[in-house]
Write an enzyme that holds these catalytic residues in place. Structure first.
Site, short mmCIF file in Angstrom:
data_model
loop_
_atom_site.label_atom_id
_atom_site.label_comp_id
_atom_site.label_asym_id
_atom_site.label_seq_id
_atom_site.Cartn_x
_atom_site.Cartn_y
_atom_site.Cartn_z
N ASP A 183 -4.58 12.71 -2.09
CA ASP A 183 -3.13 12.82 -2.18
C ASP A 183 -2.62 12.51 -3.59
O ASP A 183 -1.65 13.12 -4.06
CB ASP A 183 -2.46 11.87 -1.18
CG ASP A 183 -2.50 12.43 0.24
OD1 ASP A 183 -2.96 13.57 0.42
OD2 ASP A 183 -2.07 11.72 1.16
N ARG A 230 -0.21 14.45 -8.77
CA ARG A 230 -0.35 14.77 -10.19
C ARG A 230 -0.12 16.25 -10.44
O ARG A 230 0.56 16.65 -11.39
CB ARG A 230 -1.73 14.34 -10.69
CG ARG A 230 -1.95 14.52 -12.19
CD ARG A 230 -3.02 13.59 -12.70
NE ARG A 230 -4.32 13.89 -12.13
CZ ARG A 230 -5.23 14.69 -12.70
NH1 ARG A 230 -4.95 15.27 -13.86
NH2 ARG A 230 -6.39 14.89 -12.15
N ASP A 290 13.01 -8.19 -3.94
CA ASP A 290 11.94 -7.71 -4.82
C ASP A 290 12.24 -6.34 -5.40
O ASP A 290 11.50 -5.86 -6.27
CB ASP A 290 10.61 -7.65 -4.06
CG ASP A 290 10.00 -9.03 -3.88
OD1 ASP A 290 10.67 -10.02 -4.21
OD2 ASP A 290 8.86 -9.11 -3.39
N THR A 328 5.92 8.10 4.10
CA THR A 328 4.67 7.56 4.63
C THR A 328 3.87 6.84 3.55
O THR A 328 2.69 6.52 3.76
CB THR A 328 3.82 8.68 5.25
OG1 THR A 328 3.69 9.75 4.31
CG2 THR A 328 4.46 9.20 6.52
N TYR A 345 4.68 3.95 0.05
CA TYR A 345 5.04 2.55 -0.15
C TYR A 345 6.19 2.10 0.74
O TYR A 345 6.18 1.00 1.30
CB TYR A 345 5.39 2.37 -1.63
CG TYR A 345 5.60 0.95 -2.09
CD1 TYR A 345 5.20 -0.14 -1.32
CD2 TYR A 345 6.21 0.69 -3.32
CE1 TYR A 345 5.39 -1.44 -1.77
CE2 TYR A 345 6.40 -0.60 -3.78
CZ TYR A 345 5.99 -1.66 -2.99
OH TYR A 345 6.19 -2.94 -3.43
N LEU A 380 6.98 2.86 3.66
CA LEU A 380 6.60 2.60 5.05
C LEU A 380 6.17 1.15 5.22
O LEU A 380 6.51 0.49 6.21
CB LEU A 380 5.47 3.55 5.47
CG LEU A 380 5.09 3.53 6.95
CD1 LEU A 380 6.25 3.99 7.81
CD2 LEU A 380 3.86 4.39 7.20
#
Length: 276
Positions: free
Chosen positions: A59, A64, A158, A169, A171, A173
């Site tokens: 992925d 990229r 944060d 689906t 970070y 998540l």
């Protein structure tokens, strides 16, 4: 689809990548298709027709490739060298079979919305997400999010993740955000370790323009890559990008929910047990 050229983006650190590239080049030579490494740059207007991007890796390699060809919006076929991914469609061993399917139109194109970001001289687009987080060791920061109707929400914690359906689906998540089924078009704002009980992820319409005002020093990451540090008073503007990412979907590929089940153990436990 009549193919004239294939642009390749490969993660050559993964086992089997060089072999897969060699097999792809041999197949293309037999078909009379030109193979072009992505490091030669984006295609010109007269090179777009009949062109396809093959992302060979996982992925991250598809992300990229989507970044490299963000403005030309060439269709991307992701071939994985490991486990099944959310963005990859086929295994590397079946790549040439999938390309035969492309030649015979046994595929569809799925458009995935991208996000455009601007902060002073920094600008670009992402497929997954933009993460704004504190610089200090404890990561604490203070942000303000505003949108078109004049509302402002403060985010002590944060940081904040601004994501697409594709990025839902990733970070966000793990930060408690919802799963959004692609190719839904929207902007998801998910707080990171917020210090306010009332703050929850918010899904904005795709055409919304979001402004994030920085009250403490932060770092900005785009699709997982570090972009820049910002000082108090800086602003990040996020909106829908002008061009989507086009993903090639093979007709016999696993569905989104099947991948969700395989990767994240989502779904009906009894049904899974029945298949074992």
């Amino acid at each position: 689809m009549k193919l004239h050229r294939i642009y390749t983006v490969a993660n050559t650190t993964k086992e089997g990548s060089l072999r897969a590239l060699a097999e792809l080049k041999a197949w293309c030579q037999l078909q009379g298709i030109e193979v072009i490494p992505a490091d030669r740059g984006e295609p010109s207007l007269n090179e777009v027709e009949g062109a396809l991007v093959v992302a060979l890796g996982g992925d991250g390699t598809v992300l990229r490739a989507a970044s490299i060809f963000a403005d030309s919006a060439l269709p991307i076929l992701g071939a994985n060298l490991g486990s099944l991914g959310f963005l990859t469609q086929v295994g590397a061993s079946s790549l040439t079979s999938a390309l035969e399917g492309v030649l015979h139109d046994r595929f569809t194109i799925e458009e995935r919305m991208r996000l455009a970001y601007t902060s002073a001289e920094n600008r670009g687009t992402v497929l997954n997400d933009i993460v704004i987080t504190g610089i200090s060791r404890v990561r604490f920061c203070e942000l303000e999010l505003s949108w078109s109707d004049g509302e402002v929400a403060s985010y002590p914690g944060d940081g904040l993740i601004l994501a697409t359906a594709t990025g839902s689906t990733a970070y966000t998540l793990s930060a408690g955000g919802p799963v959004i089924v692609p190719p839904a078009a929207c902007i998801l704002a998910s707080p990171l370790a917020t210090h306010k009980l009332g703050l929850r992820p918010v899904i904005f319409p795709a055409e919304e323009v979001l402004h994030v005002r920085v009250r403490t020093a932060v770092s900005v990451f785009v699709d997982g890559d570090y972009l820049v540090d910002l000082s108090p008073g800086a602003e990040v503007i996020v909106k829908r990008a002008p061009f989507p990412t086009q993903l090639v979907r093979m007709k016999d590929a696993p569905s989104f929910f099947r991948v969700l089940e395989e990767k994240l153990n989502w779904g009906n436990e009894l049904e899974r047990e029945g298949r074992n």
